[in-house]
Design an enzyme around this catalytic site. Structure first.
Site: not given
Ligand code: ACO
Length: 330
Positions: A117, A257, A287
């Site tokens: 990215c 990004h 993304n």
């Molecule tokens: N729909 C519903 N529930 C979901 C989903 C979804 N699509 N995805 C995850 N969950 C659930 C999980 O299973 C978890 O459930 P559990 O507690 O029963 O296990 C719950 O939501 C919370 O999960 P977390 O990982 O704690 O959720 P968080 O609030 O951290 O949000 C997220 C997840 C959005 C992925 C966050 O961690 C994040 O933004 N991370 C960065 C990831 C990113 O942006 N990646 C992009 C690629 S990297 C880049 O471009 C640099």
């Protein structure tokens, strides 16, 4: 060779495949909802390429738009830098060569650049260095991605986050009299974080033939990426400002990004940066990795947000882990 050359962004272009998938459609595939996706990421839609469409197809469309706007024939381009983590072929041939041929850029060097990215930010700095050294006068920097081909559509943790698209910027040499230029960049690699985001198999460590099928998909430690990304945005912005004796007040826009609105908001808050200066369009595209910054730049140009003389910072962060920023006078 002219060592007093500067590099300026002469034109940008972008392209997203026409198929537009809503969060509600995704909720038919995995256990998720529009409410969860939007509240956790800021995403409403993503554009998805047809089965037969590859990264080069999107790249060619975006590059043609940039070249048309600059009224530049393709064979005047000295170098094509294609940032992608979803190349047409695994490793070889380079997707940049496919694009070079399709554009009819017959006297052009071409290579792929893999910084996930952060690829477009790395590409802009590489183009600046080629131009400033006199090795090239015209460089096409393209970010093109089809993450829809490498994500596991049964994994709600990742499949809701990504979309397909491409963006291109044409950088040209100019003299000191043109204030518009790429001023400076900071680029970083933190390889100790590599396991947090990537494709576990399919390369020479674990060839696709020896892989458990699920290891061929993108795998992500969301929490770890989230924490890294916030710190990376702040460090990259502060470093590029400091190196150039500027403060955040001197900046008109930050073009981050487009990974996640929550990441961008948290970085602005923790860094003490005015959030109104951060441009986002993730709601429409999700993304698109290396393509997200040039797609955002193109939308800003189309909406007439960028004016000559504006100081902007592009900031990228992603797998590697990599991060970095470009300081650009538009
Ligand atoms: N729909 C519903 N529930 C979901 C989903 C979804 N699509 N995805 C995850 N969950 C659930 C999980 O299973 C978890 O459930 P559990 O507690 O029963 O296990 C719950 O939501 C919370 O999960 P977390 O990982 O704690 O959720 P968080 O609030 O951290 O949000 C997220 C997840 C959005 C992925 C966050 O961690 C994040 O933004 N991370 C960065 C990831 C990113 O942006 N990646 C992009 C690629 S990297 C880049 O471009 C640099």
């Amino acid at each position: 060779m002219n060592r007093s050359n500067f590099a300026h962004v002469r034109a940008v272009g972008s392209y997203a495949p026409p198929r537009r998938m809503s969060n509600d459609e995704l909720a038919l595939l995995v256990d998720t909802s529009d409410e969860w996706i939007f509240s956790h990421t800021g995403i409403r839609f993503r554009h998805i390429a047809d089965d037969a469409v590859a990264a080069s197809d999107l790249a060619v469309e975006a590059a043609r738009i940039a070249l048309d706007r600059a009224q530049m024939p393709a064979d005047e381009v000295d170098l094509i830098l294609l940032a992608t983590s979803t190349p047409d072929h695994p490793g070889l041939p380079a997707t940049a060569c496919v694009v070079q041929d399709r554009l009819g850029a017959n006297r052009t060097a071409a290579m792929d650049l893999v910084a996930a990215c952060t690829g477009f930010v790395y590409g802009i700095e590489t183009a600046r260095a080629f131009i400033q050294s006199g090795s090239a006068r015209t460089v096409l920097v393209i970010g093109a991605e089809v993450y829809s081909k490498i994500i596991n559509w049964k994994d709600r943790n990742t499949c809701v986050l990504f979309g397909d698209g491409a963006g291109a910027a044409l950088l040209c040499a100019s003299g000191e009299d043109n204030p518009s230029r790429v001023v400076d960049s900071v680029l970083y690699s933190r390889g100790q974080g590599a396991p947090a985001l990537g494709r576990p198999a399919g390369g020479s460590r674990t060839p696709a033939t020896a892989a458990d099928g699920s290891d061929l998909y993108l795998a992500m430690d969301g929490r770890r990426v989230y924490t890294f990304a916030i710190a990376a945005i702040i460090e990259a912005i502060e470093s590029v400002l400091k190196r150039n004796d500027l403060t955040f007040d001197d900046i008109d826009y930050v073009v981050p990004h487009q990974a996640n609105v929550r990441i961008i908001d948290a970085a602005a808050k923790r860094g003490g940066f005015d959030p109104a200066k951060f441009f986002t369009n993730i709601a429409e595209y999700a993304n698109t990795s290396a393509a997200s910054i040039p797609i955002a730049l193109d939308e800003m140009v189309t909406r007439d947000l960028l004016k000559p003389g504006h100081r902007i910072i592009t900031v990228g962060f992603g797998s590697g882990l990599t991060y970095g920023a470009n300081l650009i006078i538009w």
